[in-house]
Scaffold this motif. Structure first.
Motif, mmCIF file in Angstrom:
data_model
loop_
_atom_site.group_PDB
_atom_site.id
_atom_site.type_symbol
_atom_site.label_atom_id
_atom_site.label_comp_id
_atom_site.label_asym_id
_atom_site.label_seq_id
_atom_site.Cartn_x
_atom_site.Cartn_y
_atom_site.Cartn_z
ATOM 1 N N PHE A 1 0.872 -1.168 0.000
ATOM 2 C CA PHE A 1 0.000 0.000 0.000
ATOM 3 C C PHE A 1 0.914 1.224 0.000
ATOM 4 O O PHE A 1 1.657 1.443 0.957
ATOM 5 C CB PHE A 1 -0.889 0.025 1.246
ATOM 6 C CG PHE A 1 -1.864 -1.111 1.338
ATOM 7 C CD1 PHE A 1 -3.205 -0.934 1.028
ATOM 8 C CD2 PHE A 1 -1.436 -2.367 1.750
ATOM 9 C CE1 PHE A 1 -4.097 -1.983 1.123
ATOM 10 C CE2 PHE A 1 -2.332 -3.433 1.849
ATOM 11 C CZ PHE A 1 -3.663 -3.227 1.528
ATOM 12 N N VAL B 1 3.019 -0.718 4.202
ATOM 13 C CA VAL B 1 2.360 0.566 3.990
ATOM 14 C C VAL B 1 3.444 1.640 3.934
ATOM 15 O O VAL B 1 4.171 1.846 4.911
ATOM 16 C CB VAL B 1 1.350 0.864 5.124
ATOM 17 C CG1 VAL B 1 0.687 2.220 4.906
ATOM 18 C CG2 VAL B 1 0.301 -0.238 5.202
ATOM 19 N N VAL C 1 -6.344 3.503 6.622
ATOM 20 C CA VAL C 1 -5.785 2.307 5.979
ATOM 21 C C VAL C 1 -5.292 1.314 7.029
ATOM 22 O O VAL C 1 -5.570 0.106 6.951
ATOM 23 C CB VAL C 1 -4.626 2.690 5.033
ATOM 24 C CG1 VAL C 1 -3.900 1.443 4.525
ATOM 25 C CG2 VAL C 1 -5.142 3.505 3.854
ATOM 26 N N THR D 1 1.291 -5.735 9.809
ATOM 27 C CA THR D 1 1.581 -4.517 9.040
ATOM 28 C C THR D 1 2.946 -3.942 9.359
ATOM 29 O O THR D 1 3.310 -3.781 10.532
ATOM 30 C CB THR D 1 0.504 -3.455 9.305
ATOM 31 O OG1 THR D 1 -0.773 -3.983 8.924
ATOM 32 C CG2 THR D 1 0.780 -2.185 8.518
#
Length: 226
Positions: free
Chosen positions: A28, A64, A76, A88
């Motif tokens: 992302f 991310v 997000v 993440t």
């Protein structure tokens, strides 16, 4: 470890080792330039398989990559936290003082500053996170330990003010006041406007019935909030 200055925290027994195959990683990125940079660094690496955001359901880690942690980025992170089983990694250009509690609350397992990031460090961090570990720069580990200590003190003395008495933004600004910084300098360090800094500090003193900034700093220090 994930590179000089980074600290690997914990480690769960679950996860799949890199030797068992490539780790699927959903990427992302805030814009095309950041996305291209990540793919340039990682697309030839045999340890990872890069996936677009829409394939996050089959990823074991999410990467991310952003300039700073703003409201859009938090959305997000919270979507990833709620909707997937991936862990993440956040790569951020500017990591502001008030962002640490936010990313921890969003379940982020690793934080890297873009200026310190290389392909090797990205891969090591992704593999560590996929195995259940957490990775933070050393200075953020120190700040996180201070945060945990404040929570523990609040738990031991439930009658006293807890960390929830002050928001993370208020804590950061009071800490800067305690270090001798004025309104202009605090605004520069936190990337808020001078008016916001004044309003936040005024809100703290008004809400807690304190006389001024110095009184607010003393209050926060007595109760272990900074």
């Amino acid at each position: 470890m994930s590179g000089a200055g980074d600290v690997t925290i914990g480690g769960a027994s679950g996860g799949t080792s890199a030797g068992a195959g490539r780790v699927p990683v959903a990427v992302f990125a805030e814009d095309d330039i950041l996305r291209s940079g990540v793919f340039h660094q990682l697309r030839q690496r045999p340890e990872v398989e890069l996936l677009p955001p829409e394939e996050v359901s089959r990823a074991r880690a999410a990467l991310v990559v952003v300039d700073r942690v703003d409201d859009a980025v938090v959305r997000v992170l919270r979507t990833l936290q709620r909707g997937t089983a991936t862990r993440t990694c956040l790569v951020v250009g500017r990591f502001e003082p008030n962002a640490l509690q936010t990313v921890v609350d969003c379940g982020v397992a690793a934080v890297m500053r873009r200026s310190d990031t290389t392909g090797d460090r990205l891969v090591r961090t992704v593999l560590a996170v996929e195995k259940g570990e957490g990775v933070l720069p050393g200075d953020l580990v120190s700040r996180l330990l201070d945060h945990v200590g404040s929570l523990q003190r609040a738990a031991l003395d439930p009658r006293g003010p807890g960390l929830s008495t002050l928001s993370s933004r208020e804590v950061d600004m009071l800490r800067l006041v305690s270090e001798g910084f004025d309104t202009v300098e605090i605004a520069q360090k936190t990337s808020y406007s001078e008016r916001t800094v004044k309003n936040v500090l005024h809100e703290v003193t008004t809400r807690l019935n304190l006389r001024n900034r110095a009184h607010a700093v003393g209050y926060a220090m007595r109760h272990g909030l900074i």
